[in-house]
Write a protein that holds these residues in place. Structure first.
Motif, PDB file in Angstrom:
ATOM      1  N   ASN A  70     -32.499  -1.637 -76.081  1.00 15.23           N
ATOM      2  CA  ASN A  70     -33.442  -1.744 -77.286  1.00 15.23           C
ATOM      3  C   ASN A  70     -33.201  -0.699 -78.441  1.00 15.23           C
ATOM      4  N   SER A  71     -32.818   0.413 -77.837  1.00 21.94           N
ATOM      5  CA  SER A  71     -32.500   1.556 -78.842  1.00 21.94           C
ATOM      6  C   SER A  71     -31.183   1.147 -79.491  1.00 21.94           C
ATOM      7  N   LYS A  72     -30.154   0.686 -79.029  1.00 18.69           N
ATOM      8  CA  LYS A  72     -28.907   0.243 -79.498  1.00 18.69           C
ATOM      9  C   LYS A  72     -29.114  -0.782 -80.718  1.00 18.69           C
ATOM     10  N   HIS A  73     -30.118  -1.842 -80.298  1.00 14.14           N
ATOM     11  CA  HIS A  73     -30.384  -2.964 -81.134  1.00 14.14           C
ATOM     12  C   HIS A  73     -31.110  -2.436 -82.525  1.00 14.14           C
ATOM     13  N   HIS A  74     -32.048  -1.581 -82.317  1.00 12.29           N
ATOM     14  CA  HIS A  74     -32.820  -1.344 -83.478  1.00 12.29           C
ATOM     15  C   HIS A  74     -31.970  -0.147 -84.344  1.00 12.29           C
ATOM     16  N   TYR A  75     -31.103   0.647 -83.781  1.00 13.92           N
ATOM     17  CA  TYR A  75     -30.320   1.212 -84.484  1.00 13.92           C
ATOM     18  C   TYR A  75     -29.446   0.541 -85.488  1.00 13.92           C
ATOM     19  N   GLU A  76     -28.634  -0.575 -84.821  1.00 17.83           N
ATOM     20  CA  GLU A  76     -27.890  -1.466 -85.582  1.00 17.83           C
ATOM     21  C   GLU A  76     -28.832  -1.889 -86.697  1.00 17.83           C
ATOM     22  N   LYS A  77     -29.799  -2.467 -86.446  1.00 17.84           N
ATOM     23  CA  LYS A  77     -30.617  -3.223 -87.532  1.00 17.84           C
ATOM     24  C   LYS A  77     -30.941  -2.044 -88.678  1.00 17.84           C
ATOM     25  N   TRP A  78     -31.173  -0.790 -88.285  1.00 19.29           N
ATOM     26  CA  TRP A  78     -31.626   0.182 -89.218  1.00 19.29           C
ATOM     27  C   TRP A  78     -30.190   0.582 -90.019  1.00 19.29           C
ATOM     28  N   ALA A  79     -29.212   0.779 -89.300  1.00 13.80           N
ATOM     29  CA  ALA A  79     -27.802   0.986 -90.059  1.00 13.80           C
ATOM     30  C   ALA A  79     -27.484  -0.156 -90.918  1.00 13.80           C
ATOM     31  N   GLU A  80     -27.630  -1.477 -90.524  1.00 16.38           N
ATOM     32  CA  GLU A  80     -27.377  -2.602 -91.633  1.00 16.38           C
ATOM     33  C   GLU A  80     -28.309  -2.413 -92.848  1.00 16.38           C
ATOM     34  N   ALA A  81     -29.558  -2.127 -92.440  1.00 19.34           N
ATOM     35  CA  ALA A  81     -30.484  -1.958 -93.703  1.00 19.34           C
ATOM     36  C   ALA A  81     -30.086  -0.875 -94.584  1.00 19.34           C
ATOM     37  N   LYS A  82     -29.775   0.285 -94.036  1.00 15.69           N
ATOM     38  CA  LYS A  82     -29.361   1.575 -94.682  1.00 15.69           C
ATOM     39  C   LYS A  82     -27.966   1.198 -95.491  1.00 15.69           C
ATOM     40  N   LYS A  83     -27.270   0.549 -94.859  1.00 18.74           N
ATOM     41  CA  LYS A  83     -25.710  -0.038 -95.641  1.00 18.74           C
ATOM     42  C   LYS A  83     -26.151  -0.926 -96.902  1.00 18.74           C
TER      43      LYS A  83
END
Length: 322
Positions: A70-83
């Motif tokens: 779950n931590s990895k999933h939400h980090y990927e979502k955060w990284a995508e939004a940041k990008k």
């Protein structure tokens, strides 16, 4: 040990369903974070709940996998939004540079004559017509009328510029003469001051900002429309200053922020966090006008009442509460 929930049955995450309900529990989580005083306390409360009320930790390997997944999933979502945010910011900067470049003329710039009055309908502070309507003004004073201006939308006007605002940023419109070019302007924004001038002339604006801002995100352009030529200045507020400002520069005419009433349609366009902030602020304004407690004070009262009900054996008759 309370209810028993199986890791495999109850802790499998359907991300497609979660995406639809994202934000549904933000209010609850924000309350927990505030009461536990930070992220560490929040996670301690969550894992404490899982330990006491579920069998989540009965399979340590499965529990770790669930947390990491779950931590990895939400980090990927955060990284995508940041990008995406960085790409959008870069695009805005490129557009701004292109517009500035277009304004700059390669030919020598003639020494400007004293600036003629701009054709833009420069806002003027309207002086009260005391001689024409003395009775009305006396009535206003009796009702405790404020010296502050009524807001124009969410902003106001001075004799040198007009301005508007959202919770997150300011937009200032400064009229200038038709012969002004971008190279002839000096616009400086620091975290606490604003300076705008035509080079070689007295400053149009030079003073301390109402509150500190993100100076590195400030953008300005020189634009023209049917009303004339003007500088358009966008200033980002600091997150802790996300509330209605009374003025842009200290000493300039102030607006009565309690009279600001954003259109409901605009509220629906805001993201969840910003909308909650606006609605809370509007509620607190109404409560203050009626002499009633704010939302934070109501929460404290509610928590106190629950505590008193949970401990009837304690005597609160001599306790002092602030």
């Amino acid at each position: 040990m309370g209810n028993s929930f199986s890791n495999s049955k109850y802790f499998h995450i359907d991300y497609s369903r979660m995406a639809e309900e994202e934000g549904k529990y933000d209010g609850i989580f924000m309350t927990v974070i505030q009461q536990t005083q930070g992220i560490d306390g929040f996670f301690d409360a969550v894992f404490g709940f899982l330990r006491r009320k579920t069998d989540f930790f009965s399979n340590n390997q499965s529990a770790e996998q669930t947390i990491v997944k779950n931590s990895k999933h939400h980090y990927e979502k955060w990284a995508e939004a940041k990008k995406k945010e960085e790409e959008a910011k870069k695009k805005r900067e490129e557009q701004l540079q292109a517009k500035k470049k277009q304004e700059e003329q390669p030919a020598p710039i003639p020494v400007p004559a004293p600036a003629a009055p701009p054709k833009v309908e420069a806002p003027k502070v309207e002086a009260p017509k005391q001689e024409e309507k003395p009775a009305e003004q006396q009535e206003e004073k009796k009702e405790g009328a404020s010296d502050k201006q009524l807001p124009i939308g969410t902003g106001g006007k001075t004799d040198k510029y007009t301005w508007t605002q959202t919770l997150e940023e300011l937009e200032v419109f400064i009229p200038v003469a038709e012969n002004i070019k971008a190279k002839m302007l000096k616009v400086e924004v620091t975290p606490s001051r604003l300076h705008v001038a035509v080079i070689g002339q007295p400053p149009i604006i030079d003073g301390e900002l109402f509150e500190k801002v993100k100076s590195d995100e400030t953008q300005w352009t020189l634009e023209s429309d049917s009303k004339g030529r003007y500088i358009r200045l966008n200033i980002s507020k600091l997150p802790q200053q996300w509330h209605w400002w009374e003025c842009v520069v200290k000493g300039d005419p102030c607006i009565d922020t309690q009279k600001i009433n954003p259109e409901p349609s605009n509220l629906s366009d805001l993201d969840g966090e910003t909308r909650s902030t606006v609605e809370k602020m509007m509620f607190d304004m109404r409560q203050k006008q009626m002499g009633l407690p704010s939302s934070d004070e109501l929460k404290k009262q509610e928590m106190l009442e629950k505590f008193m009900k949970a401990h009837p054996e304690m005597d609160f008759s001599k306790a002092k509460f602030s």
